[in-house]
Design an enzyme around this catalytic site. Structure first.
Site, mmCIF file in Angstrom:
data_model
loop_
_atom_site.group_PDB
_atom_site.id
_atom_site.type_symbol
_atom_site.label_atom_id
_atom_site.label_comp_id
_atom_site.label_asym_id
_atom_site.label_seq_id
_atom_site.Cartn_x
_atom_site.Cartn_y
_atom_site.Cartn_z
ATOM 1 N N SER A 1 0.844 -1.201 0.000
ATOM 2 C CA SER A 1 0.000 0.000 0.000
ATOM 3 C C SER A 1 0.872 1.240 0.000
ATOM 4 O O SER A 1 1.782 1.357 0.805
ATOM 5 C CB SER A 1 -0.860 0.073 1.261
ATOM 6 O OG SER A 1 -1.588 -1.091 1.413
ATOM 7 N N HIS B 1 -5.523 -1.251 -5.695
ATOM 8 C CA HIS B 1 -4.425 -2.178 -5.959
ATOM 9 C C HIS B 1 -4.431 -2.490 -7.443
ATOM 10 O O HIS B 1 -5.417 -3.021 -7.960
ATOM 11 C CB HIS B 1 -4.595 -3.490 -5.184
ATOM 12 C CG HIS B 1 -4.215 -3.385 -3.750
ATOM 13 N ND1 HIS B 1 -3.033 -3.882 -3.246
ATOM 14 C CD2 HIS B 1 -4.849 -2.823 -2.700
ATOM 15 C CE1 HIS B 1 -2.969 -3.632 -1.946
ATOM 16 N NE2 HIS B 1 -4.061 -2.993 -1.594
ATOM 17 N N HIS C 1 -4.297 -10.945 -1.297
ATOM 18 C CA HIS C 1 -4.452 -11.123 0.147
ATOM 19 C C HIS C 1 -5.426 -12.255 0.425
ATOM 20 O O HIS C 1 -6.414 -12.426 -0.290
ATOM 21 C CB HIS C 1 -4.998 -9.840 0.787
ATOM 22 C CG HIS C 1 -4.157 -8.626 0.561
ATOM 23 N ND1 HIS C 1 -4.277 -7.844 -0.564
ATOM 24 C CD2 HIS C 1 -3.176 -8.074 1.314
ATOM 25 C CE1 HIS C 1 -3.408 -6.845 -0.490
ATOM 26 N NE2 HIS C 1 -2.726 -6.963 0.637
ATOM 27 N N TYR D 1 -7.578 -12.279 2.730
ATOM 28 C CA TYR D 1 -8.917 -11.768 3.069
ATOM 29 C C TYR D 1 -9.774 -11.486 1.833
ATOM 30 O O TYR D 1 -10.979 -11.334 1.928
ATOM 31 C CB TYR D 1 -8.833 -10.508 3.954
ATOM 32 C CG TYR D 1 -8.131 -9.310 3.347
ATOM 33 C CD1 TYR D 1 -8.727 -8.544 2.365
ATOM 34 C CD2 TYR D 1 -6.854 -8.948 3.765
ATOM 35 C CE1 TYR D 1 -8.085 -7.447 1.806
ATOM 36 C CE2 TYR D 1 -6.207 -7.861 3.236
ATOM 37 C CZ TYR D 1 -6.827 -7.114 2.246
ATOM 38 O OH TYR D 1 -6.180 -6.037 1.695
ATOM 39 N N GLU D 2 -9.134 -11.415 0.668
ATOM 40 C CA GLU D 2 -9.913 -11.215 -0.551
ATOM 41 C C GLU D 2 -10.649 -12.490 -0.966
ATOM 42 O O GLU D 2 -11.519 -12.443 -1.834
ATOM 43 C CB GLU D 2 -9.000 -10.795 -1.694
ATOM 44 C CG GLU D 2 -8.372 -9.429 -1.510
ATOM 45 C CD GLU D 2 -7.350 -9.135 -2.595
ATOM 46 O OE1 GLU D 2 -7.753 -8.741 -3.696
ATOM 47 O OE2 GLU D 2 -6.142 -9.334 -2.355
ATOM 48 N N MET E 1 -1.675 -7.536 7.301
ATOM 49 C CA MET E 1 -2.458 -8.616 6.691
ATOM 50 C C MET E 1 -1.812 -9.209 5.441
ATOM 51 O O MET E 1 -2.506 -9.773 4.589
ATOM 52 C CB MET E 1 -3.854 -8.097 6.337
ATOM 53 C CG MET E 1 -4.617 -7.484 7.485
ATOM 54 S SD MET E 1 -6.170 -6.778 6.906
ATOM 55 C CE MET E 1 -6.592 -5.696 8.273
ATOM 56 N N SER E 2 -0.505 -9.069 5.333
ATOM 57 C CA SER E 2 0.147 -9.594 4.122
ATOM 58 C C SER E 2 1.522 -10.146 4.484
ATOM 59 O O SER E 2 1.804 -10.437 5.644
ATOM 60 C CB SER E 2 0.298 -8.474 3.085
ATOM 61 O OG SER E 2 1.231 -7.505 3.546
ATOM 62 N N ASN F 1 -0.342 3.593 10.929
ATOM 63 C CA ASN F 1 -1.218 3.969 12.045
ATOM 64 C C ASN F 1 -0.702 3.260 13.284
ATOM 65 O O ASN F 1 -0.001 2.256 13.168
ATOM 66 C CB ASN F 1 -2.657 3.510 11.754
ATOM 67 C CG ASN F 1 -2.727 2.011 11.468
ATOM 68 O OD1 ASN F 1 -2.356 1.553 10.384
ATOM 69 N ND2 ASN F 1 -3.184 1.250 12.437
HETATM 70 N N1 HPA Z 1 -3.732 -3.777 11.340
HETATM 71 C C1 HPA Z 1 -3.640 -4.661 10.325
HETATM 72 N N2 HPA Z 1 -3.249 -4.311 9.112
HETATM 73 C C2 HPA Z 1 -2.930 -3.040 8.887
HETATM 74 C C3 HPA Z 1 -2.999 -2.066 9.894
HETATM 75 C C4 HPA Z 1 -3.428 -2.469 11.203
HETATM 76 O O1 HPA Z 1 -3.521 -1.668 12.153
HETATM 77 N N3 HPA Z 1 -2.612 -0.891 9.332
HETATM 78 C C5 HPA Z 1 -2.301 -1.147 8.041
HETATM 79 N N4 HPA Z 1 -2.497 -2.444 7.759
#
Ligand code: HPA
Length: 267
Positions: free
Chosen positions: A25, A56, A78, A80-81, A206-207, A230
């Site tokens: 990302s 993406h 991913h 989750y997709e 998540m990757s 974050n």
């Molecule tokens: N958690 C999981 N995946 C993420 C996060 C997070 O806080 N920020 C960016 N990808």
């Protein structure tokens, strides 16, 4: 199946690089800096999965970055997709068969280590993936590697040392840490983040982990770099949103790009 994909790619590109980069990302615009490009859309590649996440892209880009021959994967898959892990990691097998030797994995993640700040870069030193099945479950692909593989050095120690001064100089600081893999697509709960901290995680995303496992199984060297987009759930009482994650990733883009551009000349 692998061979059909490899033959197709080789019919389009003559110079096969030793370095592949997965653009996470916010790093997608690194593709603008690649010169002498040959772009192959995933949808045209036999047996290749197709990216479904908005924002993406789905293309393999062959070319030169800072005069170094590289291959970039713009848009990753991913779990989750809805892909299974074999699909998520299919490109890594293809890279190996093409002759790639080093894989640079980039991603965005939430910071768990309280010394981290939004926008920091972290070199991945090791990983945790207790909560997901192994991508290597099932019959072993012995043409790539052994059934039971050592995971002491998933991320190449020499390359970590090469990377540290590059990141320090470009961003003014540099973290190394443990990346914890969660399947998503929900962000974690504050309780999960507290638990991950106790387990030794510095960042969560998540990757990357399935890709790194397959890379190690195939004998590729790995480098992992995380952009802390974050602080993870519960730390600043902020509500996490994909918009905010993307916004921070975009702000980091310039220095993240410069790190990669310099790194490829030193491998
Ligand atoms: N958690 C999981 N995946 C993420 C996060 C997070 O806080 N920020 C960016 N990808």
């Amino acid at each position: 199946m692998f061979q059909e994909t490899v033959d197709f790619i080789k019919s389009k590109v003559t110079d096969i690089p030793k370095i592949a980069i997965i653009l996470g990302s916010g790093l997608g615009s690194l593709s603008d800096e690649i010169e002498n490009k040959t772009i192959i859309s995933y949808k045209d590649i036999p047996n290749f999965p197709i990216s479904t996440v908005p924002g993406h892209k789905g293309e393999l880009i062959f070319g030169t970055l800072n005069n170094v021959s590289i291959l970039a994967m713009n848009g990753r898959f991913h779990y989750y997709e809805g892909y299974d892990l074999k699909e998520v990691t299919y490109p890594i097998r293809i890279f190996k068969l093409l002759g790639v030797e080093t894989l640079i994995l980039t991603n965005a993640a939430g910071g768990i280590n309280l010394n981290f700040e939004k926008g920091d870069l972290m070199i991945i030193e090791d990983q945790l993936s207790f909560f997901a099945e192994s991508v290597l479950r099932g019959p072993n692909l012995s043409e790539f590697g052994e059934r039971f593989i050592d995971m002491s050095n998933v991320y190449d120690k020499n390359y970590i040392e090469i990377l540290k001064p590059i990141i320090s100089r470009i961003t003014g600081k540099c973290h190394t840490g443990v990346y914890a893999y969660m399947k998503g697509p929900t962000y974690e709960t504050p309780a999960e983040i507290r638990a991950l901290r106790v387990l030794g995680a510095d960042a969560v995303g998540m990757s990357t982990v399935p890709e790194a496992v397959v890379a190690r199984h195939s004998g590729l060297k790995c480098i992992g770099i995380t952009c802390i987009t974050n602080m993870a759930a519960g730390i600043n009482q902020e509500i996490l949103s994909h918009e905010d994650v993307k916004e921070t990733a975009l702000k980091c883009e310039n220095y993240f790009k410069n790190v990669i551009k310099e790194l490829v000349t030193k491998l």
